[in-house]
Structures are given as structure tokens and as C-alpha cells.
Design an enzyme around this catalytic site. Structure first.
Site, short mmCIF file in Angstrom:
data_model
loop_
_atom_site.label_atom_id
_atom_site.label_comp_id
_atom_site.label_asym_id
_atom_site.label_seq_id
_atom_site.Cartn_x
_atom_site.Cartn_y
_atom_site.Cartn_z
N CYS A 182 0.94 -1.27 -0.10
CA CYS A 182 -0.06 0.01 -0.05
C CYS A 182 0.79 1.17 -0.08
O CYS A 182 2.03 1.26 0.47
CB CYS A 182 -0.90 -0.11 1.22
SG CYS A 182 -2.11 -1.63 1.26
N ASN A 236 -2.19 3.81 5.26
CA ASN A 236 -2.54 2.77 4.32
C ASN A 236 -3.97 2.24 4.58
O ASN A 236 -4.51 2.83 5.75
CB ASN A 236 -1.37 1.62 4.34
CG ASN A 236 -1.74 0.65 5.43
OD1 ASN A 236 -1.84 1.09 6.56
ND2 ASN A 236 -1.44 -0.66 5.20
N PRO A 237 -4.53 1.60 3.66
CA PRO A 237 -6.12 1.24 4.01
C PRO A 237 -6.46 0.50 5.26
O PRO A 237 -7.76 0.63 5.82
CB PRO A 237 -6.46 0.56 2.79
CG PRO A 237 -5.66 1.26 1.62
CD PRO A 237 -4.31 1.35 2.55
N CYS A 238 -5.95 -0.25 5.93
CA CYS A 238 -5.83 -0.88 6.96
C CYS A 238 -5.35 -0.32 8.32
O CYS A 238 -5.66 -0.92 9.37
CB CYS A 238 -5.34 -2.30 6.88
SG CYS A 238 -6.25 -3.60 5.65
N GLY A 239 -4.66 0.64 8.15
CA GLY A 239 -4.07 1.44 9.40
C GLY A 239 -2.91 1.07 10.16
O GLY A 239 -2.57 1.90 10.81
N GLU A 240 -2.39 0.04 9.58
CA GLU A 240 -1.05 -0.32 10.18
C GLU A 240 0.10 0.25 9.88
O GLU A 240 1.15 0.33 10.53
CB GLU A 240 -0.95 -1.96 10.13
CG GLU A 240 -0.32 -2.36 8.90
CD GLU A 240 -1.40 -2.47 7.74
OE1 GLU A 240 -1.22 -3.01 6.68
OE2 GLU A 240 -2.53 -2.25 8.16
N PRO A 249 -2.64 -6.95 8.59
CA PRO A 249 -3.50 -8.13 8.36
C PRO A 249 -3.12 -9.34 7.76
O PRO A 249 -2.20 -9.13 6.80
CB PRO A 249 -4.76 -7.79 7.47
CG PRO A 249 -4.33 -6.02 7.67
CD PRO A 249 -2.85 -6.01 7.92
N GLY A 284 -4.93 -12.42 7.12
CA GLY A 284 -5.76 -13.31 6.74
C GLY A 284 -5.65 -14.41 5.77
O GLY A 284 -5.61 -15.63 6.14
N THR A 285 -5.18 -14.12 4.67
CA THR A 285 -4.68 -15.20 3.61
C THR A 285 -3.75 -15.95 3.92
O THR A 285 -3.59 -17.20 3.80
CB THR A 285 -4.78 -14.43 2.37
OG1 THR A 285 -5.98 -13.78 2.06
CG2 THR A 285 -4.77 -15.61 1.21
#
Length: 773
Positions: free
Chosen positions: A85, A265-269, A431, A433-434
Site C-alpha cells: 500500500c 494505508n487502508p488497514c491502518g497499520e 492483516p 488473513g490469507t
């Protein structure tokens, strides 16, 4: 991959396995993928053979998990970025610069990068435009332009990253920003977050007045608590906007002396400066635990230290190997060499040590582990600096005097003073997840286990279905070591049994040792009171978090499954923030879903859109018109018209028009229409459309309907597209600890009720679909 769960094999094949343009596989196993990545990232080294082997050993057995773009892109010779990102440049307040920035965003998204933008720099709605004799339309109108651009790139077949929009809490248009996504279909390509300052939080606590101004011009005064409540009401009912504690981010930034951060970035981390990029990877803590489920269980500190050190070197090499959509992004990345090493499998690792997630012991143990990771990471970066040099913008005095650096061990600070440091920032929790599914279904990032067991129904080649149980890594290991009949200890807790304060405590414990930020979702019960919900955010601020993201299931954010959680008689299990638990009765409570049993009434006029579909085997284009209605504040498809000048199409297009329209008018969840159409295969063969194989004309029509549903906000935007080879479902039955309930929603890819909100991302527990929002 034979020793891991089947879903891991499928995730690898679908997302990370290197394939030719015709989809034929170039890699036979995950080991081939590790070899490809290790060889590519050893390229900057003088002793390539040594580091290729070290990097392979690092990746082997999933000890270290690079972010998905690294796994899928490194060594493939594709023109892709390995960065996840970006935050784009500041937007100057003039028309020419605004559209220059729009172009940069389009080029970045075309390569798959998610982007963040701060729209606080644009003058508010109604402000005078000097020299033009007109008034400004405000930042939200330009956000609509960005939103439209993103939809256009997506509809052209590009893989799209998410977008983040931020706005300061003192901008005159902040109230409109907070409520923007409550308009059906508006800004669906964006996540929204408010940049909250320390001054504002103090004003909220003291119930003081708060001024909204732009470039020294005062526009409005309101009570800080009034604005805070508006933010909280919106996220309580609509899950947005998020909250970013921006002063804390800047005050604790290692680069405080040479950059100012205004977005993430879009998820904030990853809080990032203009043109900043995030490079991510995670240490798999489950692979570091010795003697799991025994009294002697503990982390292997020596192994953890070596994994962290090699991971830092691997990630530093990505900076040199990766491509960049823009030259400004390349310059920014190489000037600061910012990386984000994080963790995954924390919840499983705690379980393997007999520790209950969210407990005092879990907080203490997490702090010990994170302290060791931070120590190893900074020492590794200092060692690399001695060999290769510090990042170009390193300045010893201001860097060593930063708040975060001052908290490092004395010998670590001494190593930095002696050698410099290769990477300006080194840690972040992203994140996972995958990639957590890939790594044998371990718990994701720092999140608790969502569910220990669920069932997926796999479509077999002969058309039959095979029920396949998917279980959490720690649970499978426990059963293997202790036997299938051994009762589960009480430290096997999942997301549904934890209170919001326990979530916040774990987030704060991890944040203490992370120099960037972290991605974490605080799961809330649907019937949490509004006051208790607000207190979650205040607790996050008071305990040192850099932001806060919650998820409360309701009829807007997600549907509740048939199996609902039983109310506990133990008040301690549902005490949010130490306050008495009670079902709220305020006007901001969202109601339940209404399932339609009779056709919806048709208004006199309907908004709609017509799409042109050219099918290679047809002499004439097909025109698809979709009209929508607004129901319960949500735009949804109501009817469809399919027209073609080809007389051979007449009968079936009329039939399809009537049948699909009849389904739409019944209401409820009609997204299954998309999947049914996309699954139709033409025995005569499909066609290549815009570089993608479509199995039939009906599948192409299904794709058009899906595009429309995404654009109006009826469906979330899928991160990956294509035809699935299996159908998956999640059983709404009890797992070994409790019912799988309330947080599961329908997946836009496989259509099953397997979508969970975790670390700011939607992840399907059935098919592995993942979209970070």
C-alpha cells in the site's frame, strides 16, 4: 503441502503459485515458491548463494510469512510492485494539482497498490475561489471523483487495492465527511478515518468548545463532545469512520525530524508520509513454541532472534528489488527504507502455552515476546547498517532522541549510535488473513481465534460434494498430542467469548513495542450500548493505541446467522469496559434484517445504468440495463433489461430478463444471481474478454451484474476475480467451544456465509477470499 490442511493448498494454488499466462502452473509445490522468492531477494547480496539458502530456510515451514505481494510477485519478472500500500502526495488546493494527484492515484492502483489520501488540504464547501468568482465544492465532491476513477479501473479488469481517505477533526467539512457513506452507493471505494488530535481528545474529556477552521479562517464552533458523538454514532451504526490518533503517531515517529504524517494505508497499520510505501511481513509465532501444551511450554528465544534477524534482511532487500508505480514512491522508499515486520499466530501461540487470550498473563507474555522481537529487529537493522550503510535520511542526534528510540534497551541504542541503522522504522502488525490460511490455518495477526472449527462443502469433479472440516492449527495440534477425546482447557477461547476491553488490552500491549502501528478489529456484541461502545475508543486512546477499529454486526455492517449466541448469566462475560451490560434503547440502534415474502412495489421512476457488452462470438453488442431502488437506506437492484439486435438472442434474453427481475423484486439477498450466472460454462467454449477468460456469454452477463452491484454498494469489492473451482459453505452449527455466530456474512466470491471482519479486512473462512478495507 501434503502435511497441511487442504485449504492451505488451495490458497497457495489460487493466490501465490507462479503460473504462465495460460494459467498453467510453473511451480509444483510451495517449496518451489519459497525457492523463487529466496533467489529473487538474495539478488542484492554479495554472497547470493549464502543468503538464498538462508532466506529459503527462513521461509521453510512457514516460519516467516512475507506479505502476499512478495510471495506472488518476487522473481516472476512481472511488472508489479512488491509493496502492499501507498499514501499518496499531499493534494494542493488548486484544480490542476488535484487532477495531477488523481492521475497518480490511477497509475498506482493500476499496479494493484492500495492508497491513502488526506483530503484536509482542500478548502471547505462554500469557501470562495479567488479569481473565479465562485464557491468551492468542497473535498467530498473531489472524493467522489476519486471514487469514480477507482470504479473505472476496477471495471476495466484491474486488481484494485482499497483506498483510505482521512480528514482532520477541525476541518469545516468534517461533519459531512463523517456522514458521507450513509448515502446509499456513495464513496464505496473508500474507507474513511478521522484524524483526531490530542487537543480534541482533551476538549472531549473537558466538554470544551471546538473550532472548525481552514487556513486561519474560522467557520464554526461546536462542543467537542457533540462532534465526538457524531463520529461514534456513525461508526456504531455504519462501521465508519475509523479513528486515527494522529498526534500520537507523529510524536512517536522515528522520523519526526523530517516528515509529517497525515494518512495511513487502508488497514491502518502503516501511518505514512506523502508517497510513503508499506512493506510487510510476519513472524509465525506458532513455529517458535517448544513443548506445546505442556507446563514447560515456552518460546524458543534463540530461534525467534534468528528468524527476526533474517526477516529484517530479507525485507530490506525488497526495497531494492521491487518496482514502484511512481518515481516519487521509489525515492521515498529508498531514502528511508521503512519496513514493517510483524507477527501472526499470536492467539494460537498463547494457547500452545496454556494462556487465555486477553488475560493478565496473556498481556504479560505478549509484552515479553514483543520486547524480544523489537530488540532483535533493531539490532539486525543496526548490523546491516554497519555492512551496507544507514538509510540516507538518517541523522544520529534527532533519531536517537525520538520517543520510541529512547524506550529501546541501552545496548540497542548504543549499537545504533555506533553503526547507524538501515531502516528508519522496522515493525508493524499487518492483516494476515490469507497468508495465515496458507500457513496451515493459524490464528491471524494478533487477533484471537475466530472459530476453532467449521465445515466447508467442496465440489468434487464428479459433481458430488465432500464435507471437509477446517480446524484451527492449535486445536489440531492439541488433538494430535492429547487425543481426540481430551477435553479442551479453558484457555481455548475464541473471538465470540471475549469482551471488548480484552481486545483493547491486547492491542495496547502489542502497540507498546511497535514503532509503526497495528491492524486490529475489536469485535463488539450487537447489543452493546452506545455509551459502552464510545468507551472502547476512549480506552484505546488512554492505553496508548494509535487508532481504533471496531466491528459491531447489524443490518448495515453484516447479517446475523440463524444461530444466535446465548446470553450468558455471568455478567463478567459481557461487561464492556466494566459497566453494567444492558440492551440499548437509543435511536442509533440498528434493527434486524427483514426477509421479503412478497414483491417490492415499483416506484414511478428508478435510477439505473446501461452497460454495453461485446461478446466475440456475437455479431451485435448486448445492452444490459439495471434499475435500482432505495430500501432501508441501501441501494439495491430492482429490475434488469437485456437487449440485443441478434434475433437468435431474443427468446432467452426475454426469459432471463423476466426471471432475474422477478428474483430482484422479491428482495432479500439476491447476490446469488451473480454466482449462478458466472458458473455457467458453454460446452462450445468461452471467450477472452479484456485479458480474462469468461466461460460463457451468460457468465459475462453475470459479471456485468456483479460490477453494477459493487458500484452501487450492494456488494463489497472483491480483491480477486475469476471462476472458482469449488463451492464452499460454513456450517452455522456449534464448534468445540461455542456457536459460530453473528460475525459471519456472505462472501462475495463463493457466496457462502463465511465472511468475517478481522484486522480491518474481510476474510472468508470458506474459500480464502480476502479484501482489506
Amino acid at each position: 503441502m501434503s502435511s497441511v490442511a487442504p485449504i492451505s493448498q488451495q490458497i497457495w494454488d489460487m493466490k501465490y503459485r507462479h503460473k504462465s499466462a495460460d494459467a498453467s502452473a510453473k511451480e509444483k509445490s510451495i517449496e518451489d515458491t519459497w525457492s523463487r522468492v529466496a533467489k529473487a531477494l538474495a539478488e542484492p547480496e554479495k554472497n547470493k548463494a549464502k543468503w538464498e539458502k538462508r532466506f529459503y530456510d527462513l521461509l521453510k515451514d512457514y516460519k516467516f510469512l512475507p506479505a502476499g505481494r512478495i510471495l506472488s510477485g518476487a522473481g516472476t519478472k512481472r511488472k508489479v510492485t512488491l509493496f502492499n500500500c501507498f499514501v499518496m502526495g499531499n493534494i494542493p488546493d488548486d484544480m490542476s494539482s488535484i487532477f495531477d494527484n488523481l492521475k497518480e492515484a490511477a497509475l498506482t492502483m493500476q499496479q494493484g497498490g492500495g492508497i491513502g489520501y488526506n483530503f484536509s488540504t482542500l478548502r471547505p464547501k462554500g469557501a470562495p475561489v479567488h479569481g473565479m468568482g465562485s464557491d468551492a465544492s468542497g473535498p467530498l465532491s473531489f472524493m467522489d471523483v476519486w471514487d469514480s476513477m477507482c470504479r473505472t479501473i476496477m471495471s476495466a479488469g484491474s486488481r484494485r487495492g482499497a483506498m483510505m481517505a482521512t480528514m482532520r477533526c477541525d476541518h469545516p467539512d468534517i461533519l459531512d465527511f463523517i456522514k458521507a457513506k450513509q448515502d446509499p452507493g456513495r464513496l464505496r471505494m473508500f474507507n474513511l478515518s478521522v484524524l483526531v488530535t490530542d487537543a480534541f481528545m482533551n476538549a472531549v474529556k473537558q466538554d470544551e468548545a471546538w473550532e472548525l477552521s481552514f487556513e486561519g479562517t474560522h467557520y464554526r464552533t461546536l462542543q467537542a463532545r457533540e462532534l465526538w458523538d457524531e463520529i461514534m454514532r456513525a461508526t456504531y451504526a455504519f462501521a465508519e469512520p475509523g479513528v486515527i490518533f494522529i498526534d500520537r503517531i507523529n510524536n512517536r515517529n522515528n522520523l519526526h525530524y523530517c516528515e509529517t504524517i497525515t494518512s495511513t494505508n487502508p488497514c491502518g497499520e502503516q501511518p505514512l508520509p506523502p508517497y510513503g510505501a508499506c512493506l510487510l511481513g510476519s513472524v509465525n509465532l506458532t513455529k517458535m513454541i517448544n513443548d506445546p501444551f505442556e507446563k514447560t511450554a515456552e518460546i524458543d528465544v534463540t530461534q525467534l532472534d534468528q528468524v527476526v534477524r533474517d526477516a529484517i534482511r530479507l525485507m530490506d532487500n525488497v526495497v531494492d528489488v521491487s518496482g514502484y508505480p511512481l518515481s516519487e514512491q521509489a525515492h521515498e522508499a529508498k531514502a528511508k527504507r521503512r519496513i514493517g515486520l510483524g507477527i501472526t499466530g499470536l492467539a494460537d501461540a498463547l494457547i500452545m502455552c496454556g494462556i487465555k487470550y486477553g488475560s493478565d498473563e496473556a498481556v504479560k507474555q505478549t509484552r515479553d515476546w514483543m520486547s524480544q522481537i523489537r530488540r532483535s529487529a533493531y539490532l539486525a537493522s543496526a548490523d546491516i547498517a554497519a555492512e551496507k550503510g544507514s538509510f540516507p535520511l538518517y541523522e544520529e542526534e534527532p533519531y536517537l532522541n525520538g520517543q520510541t528510540i529512547q524506550e529501546l534497551d541501552k545496548d540497542v541504542r548504543s549499537a545504533i549510535k555506533k553503526n547507524g541503522i538501515r531502516n528508519a522504522l522496522v515493525t508493524s502488525v499487518a492483516p494476515t488473513g490469507t497468508i495465515s490460511l496458507l500457513a496451515d490455518n493459524i490464528s491471524s495477526g494478533l487477533e484471537p481465534v475466530f472459530s476453532f472449527s467449521y465445515t466447508r462443502n467442496v465440489l468434487m469433479p464428479d459433481g458430488s460434494r465432500k464435507a471437509e472440516e477446517v480446524t484451527d492449527y492449535a486445536l489440531r495440534l492439541y488433538r494430535r498430542l492429547k487425543g481426540n477425546d481430551a477435553p479442551l482447557p479453558d484457555y481455548f477461547v475464541d473471538a465470540q467469548t471475549l469482551t471488548p476491553p480484552e481486545h483493547v488490552r491486547m492491542q495496547a500491549a502489542v502497540q507498546e513495542y511497535i514503532d509503526s502501528s497495528i491492524s486490529k478489529t475489536i469485535n463488539c456484541p450487537e447489543d452493546i450500548s452506545f455509551e459502552n461502545f464510545k468507551n472502547i475508543y476512549m480506552q484505546a486512546y488512554d492505553t496508548g493505541c494509535k487508532g481504533c477499529t471496531t466491528y459491531r454486526p447489524n443490518d448495515v455492517t453484516g447479517a446475523v446467522l440463524e444461530v444466535k449466541p446465548e446470553k450468558s448469566n455471568d455478567p463478567q462475560e459481557s461487561l464492556p469496559l466494566n459497566e453494567p451490560f444492558s440492551k440499548p434503547e437509543d435511536s442509533f440502534e440498528a434493527g434486524g434484517i427483514v426477509y421479503m415474502t412478497k414483491p417490492l412495489d415499483r416506484p414511478g421512476t428508478l435510477p439505473g445504468q446501461t452497460y454495453k457488452l461485446r461478446w466475440p462470438e456475437s455479431n451485435h453488442a448486448i445492452y444490459i440495463t439495471l434499475n435500482d431502488i432505495i430500501q432501508d437506506g441501501r441501494r439495491r437492484p430492482f429490475e434488469i433489461f437485456i437487449n440485443s439486435k441478434n434475433v437468435e438472442h431474443f427468446a432467452w434474453t426475454v426469459a432471463l430478463t423476466r426471471m432475474i427481475s422477478a428474483v430482484f423484486r422479491r428482495g432479500g439477498d439476491v447476490s446469488f444471481v451473480v454466482e449462478e450466472l458466472k458458473a455457467v460454462f458453454d460446452p462450445r467454449g468461452g471467450a477472452w474478454v479484456k485479458g480474462k477468460y469468461v466461460p460463457s456469454l451468460l457468465a459475462a452477463i453475470g459479471g456485468m451484474i456483479e460490477t453494477h452491484m459493487i458500484q452501487i454498494g450492494f456488494l463489497p469489492t472483491p480483491e480477486i476475480t475469476g471462476d472458482d473451482v469449488e463451492e464452499v459453505s460454513v456450517a452455522a452449527s456449534s464448534n468445540e467451544r461455542g456457536p459460530l455466530h453473528s460475525l459471519l456474512r456472505q462472501c462475495p466470491q463463493c457466496g457462502e456465509a463465511g465472511l468475517i471482519k478481522s484486522e480491518g479486512c474481510d476474510t472468508c473462512t470458506s474459500c480464502g477470499y480476502s479484501k482489506c478495507s
